[in-house]
Design an enzyme around this catalytic site. Structure first.
Site, short mmCIF file in Angstrom:
data_model
loop_
_atom_site.label_atom_id
_atom_site.label_comp_id
_atom_site.label_asym_id
_atom_site.label_seq_id
_atom_site.Cartn_x
_atom_site.Cartn_y
_atom_site.Cartn_z
N CYS A 177 13.22 -14.28 -6.12
CA CYS A 177 13.69 -14.51 -4.75
C CYS A 177 13.30 -15.89 -4.26
O CYS A 177 13.85 -16.38 -3.28
CB CYS A 177 13.08 -13.50 -3.79
SG CYS A 177 12.69 -11.94 -4.56
N THR A 202 14.37 -4.06 -17.83
CA THR A 202 15.26 -5.11 -18.35
C THR A 202 15.99 -5.85 -17.24
O THR A 202 16.76 -6.77 -17.51
CB THR A 202 16.26 -4.50 -19.34
OG1 THR A 202 16.81 -3.29 -18.77
CG2 THR A 202 15.57 -4.13 -20.64
N THR A 262 10.81 -6.18 -4.10
CA THR A 262 9.87 -5.27 -3.46
C THR A 262 9.94 -3.87 -4.07
O THR A 262 8.93 -3.20 -4.29
CB THR A 262 10.07 -5.27 -1.93
OG1 THR A 262 9.08 -4.48 -1.33
CG2 THR A 262 11.45 -4.79 -1.54
N GLY A 267 26.88 -11.19 -7.04
CA GLY A 267 26.17 -9.95 -7.30
C GLY A 267 25.64 -9.87 -8.72
O GLY A 267 25.87 -10.74 -9.56
N ALA A 274 8.71 -5.52 -12.34
CA ALA A 274 8.62 -4.09 -12.64
C ALA A 274 7.80 -3.85 -13.91
O ALA A 274 6.87 -3.03 -13.93
CB ALA A 274 10.02 -3.50 -12.79
#
Lengths: 458, 458
Positions: free
Chosen positions: A48, A117, A312, A249, A13
């Site tokens: 990923c 972040t 993505t 998670g 990002a």
């Protein structure tokens, strides 16, 4: 005079934003000086890809880097690695950073601030969760740490949590020859699917030799005298572990933002508008932008804000942010909850709401599961595929689709995602002009078979 | 009293219509007696599978049959094979059929007529086109005839026409060990793609050992004293041939309908409304229905009537027809021109307009080609994929997409088809929530990379 932009976080990002801002500014004539800081060693990488690095499909971390620090610097970004942002004063317009290599603190003034972040793994709130040998897998540095640890005399692994990263890491470690147990509190693994499809995932994992323990809570991580994890203690028994991977998670890494008083949603993600400006509803926080795993996104199907930490979205949001920051115009239109992965040769994918999601939301729905094949049934290599469609009664508007199947199954979710995006009904999807040839599809695509069954039942 | 339905043509469209009509009538209480006639030996088969039968991927014709005559009869359809419809009187309400097995003529009265007469291969209008050894490949009987012929001492094949069936048959015959030459009048094979992508098809064919002769017209088929084809004479030389396969397209088989005065379009296909009633504009021909390769379909992108002889449309149209005929309600919403195939390991797909199509239509367009990979570039098995996007200026509405690439490329056309279906712009498509994981896609899907480039240029 050029405006000073500080970017916190140099992964997808942040660096998409920085690069796109400079590219756009060149076109618009806006003057921008960009400084980017990151506490890690890497830029613009594919987190990923870490499980595939662990599995040995990918030789090393450099392959996972889309753009190196040197490339970013050559593009005119003042990039500072091993540099952590520790305090933020929005009114005064500075961020305090610690250069861990030099051991130096510094305040970087900014006119525009970009928060990228990311997210941090959630550690179970039980004793021993911070022990040596218990790993979250979120950054490339995390990946490197796991791989170095696995090079030791490590034989038994326990994965806590059977979501995407848990399954991918479990498979990676099995392929490295470890004995792997996956512990999850849910009735079936992969709770982003309904349990009837999760059952197929369960069986595929067992078929790979993974021990799957469901409906089980972790109570404690047992450590030895050196603080090294030795076992995972659960309400279903004790599982010896030389290494533990957390697949429980992640949450948005927004402590800095929260301390500075920026608006967070229920998921703790930063609230943004569709231009990726930090915003509380209509109130935009002037000069503060955010993108990636630290923000919330608008879910077009749920009609609610969600936290979907996927590369993505980070790339797309970063690009939108950079375009706007550079003086152009772009918008991030939200998500529909599309995701996929594979476990051994079982592919799984989902978009929108599951049946459980929809029922929990009190919607009047129909859910239909159709079994089919990925190619014409008579064609060599035709593989089984299960498609489950959830739609609203009585109109048949599509709410969600799940797919589980062998080679050639999962990418079909994209058509479903686009159908949700455009608010199509099951009957409409069943009659659209999807491609057909025997090596690629039955004459009715599996997705359309399922959609047709929904339409028939309504 | 039950209404008498006569169905002419017992393949996908006709038998889908018949089956669905009976199924729907059972629900609505409408009384229907259905007679179906076909001049061939087979029902409800996959003509698209014939090349794979020739190649040996499929063992025999029975595998290509989705539903047998016995199954249809068990469902209550009075099915008569080897029975050809030769004359039609709409006012009197009968069709005259010839039972070729019994050598008997008969008039079948009807209250409702279903025309599912399919399409017939176009034979070049040159001497010898009807010679022994020159085959069109349209029906399962045609497929059987080719295969029996290839079992003779046949070494050299010439395929005339490098479209879908031509390429598939060329590959099938190469795999059977024949020397194959493909002759086409266009600059590159596969004119449903632009020539820049057709070039990749050309190279893949040559890589398979197929001799590709472009920009060449057939002048004559040379025959021996027994009327058997021996060579194909072209304006680029003579090509010896023990067998010739015609891949020069098909045309709607609508002679019977035309003779009866039913409305045909410019392609000679029957004109229908979206309920599959034969109709001239708003004037529906009462009690006459049609579906499949003998009808025209509305192209939502071209905004014109087209003839797209594909099994997937035949099945859908048959189902819509049957639903309406049985007293239910359904509509066939048109096509966008989606198709795909593979040549050796090169996959090709298209939807909407090509660049050439769009320019020929006088549209102000942009066309962008993007090279990418089917998986994350670092992931094992990542294959090259080329995506070409055509969009309207200045708004960016998508007009068409073409894809050429290796394993995992072509089915991505479905997302593009759905984007066209919903009249999305390139910028919108670039930001939709398509699935991402390294084994399935780069972080920007190849389709979105191309769409993004279009948006950037506009």
């Amino acid at each position: 005079m050029a405006e000073r932009v500080v970017v916190i976080g140099a992964d997808a990002a942040g660096m998409s934003a920085a690069s796109q801002a400079l590219r756009t500014a060149e076109r618009t004539g806006r003057g921008l000086d960009v400084v980017a800081v990151d506490r890690g060693h890497w830029t613009s990488y594919s987190a990923c890809g870490i499980p595939y690095w662990v599995a040995g499909d990918v030789a090393g971390p450099h392959q996972l880097v889309a753009r190196t620090p040197e490339e970013h610097r050559a593009n005119g970004i003042d990039l500072r690695l091993l540099t952590e942002a520790v305090e933020l004063d929005l009114d005064a317009g500075w961020v305090e950073v610690v250069d861990h290599a030099a051991g130096r603190r510094e305040r970087l003034g900014f006119d525009q601030l970009v928060l990228a972040t990311g997210a941090a793994p959630i550690r179970p709130d039980v004793p021993g969760a911070d022990a040596t040998g218990v790993f979250g897998v979120q950054t490339l540095d995390d990946g490197g740490a796991v791989i170095r640890y696995l090079a030791r005399d490590v034989r038994r692994a326990v994965v806590v949590g059977a979501g995407y990263i848990g399954l991918e890491m479990a498979e990676a470690m099995v392929r490295r020859g470890l004995a792997v147990t996956v512990v999850d509190r849910s009735p079936e693994p992969m709770t982003t699917l309904d349990p009837d499809l999760g059952r197929q995932v369960h069986e595929a994992m067992e078929g790979m030799g993974i021990d799957v323990v469901t409906e089980t809570d972790v109570e404690k991580f047992e450590i030895d005298g050196d603080g090294v994890v030795r076992a995972v203690i659960t309400d279903a028994g004790i599982f010896d572990a030389d290494v533990v991977v957390l697949g429980t998670g992640v949450r948005p890494a927004t402590e800095l933002a929260r301390a500075a008083g920026l608006p967070l949603g229920a998921t703790r993600g930063l609230r943004v508008d569709d231009g990726m400006r930090v915003a509380d509803g209509d109130r935009v926080v002037d000069g503060v932008w955010a993108a990636g795993d630290c923000v919330e996104a608008w879910d077009r199907v749920r009609r609610d804000w969600v936290h979907v930490p996927l590369g993505t979205h980070a790339n797309k949001q970063g690009r939108v942010l950079g375009t706007n920051l550079g003086g152009g115009s772009a918008r991030f239109p939200g998500v529909v909850g599309t995701a996929l992965t594979k476990v051994c040769d079982l592919e799984l994918a989902r978009t929108g709401l599951t049946e459980d999601d929809a029922r929990a939301a009190g919607l009047d729905i129909i859910a239909v599961t159709a079994e089919s094949t990925t190619r014409s049934g008579y064609f060599p290599g035709a593989m089984p595929i299960t498609v489950k469609v959830v739609a609203e009664r009585p109109g048949g508007r599509l709410l969600g689709v799940q797919i589980v199947g062998r080679d050639g199954s999962a990418k079909r979710i994209d058509v479903c995602a686009l159908a949700l995006w455009n608010e199509m009904t099951a009957a409409e999807l069943a009659m659209t002009d999807l491609s057909y040839a025997p090596p690629f599809s039955p004459v009715w695509d599996p997705v359309q078979i399922a959609a047709r069954k929904v339409a028939d039942r309504l």
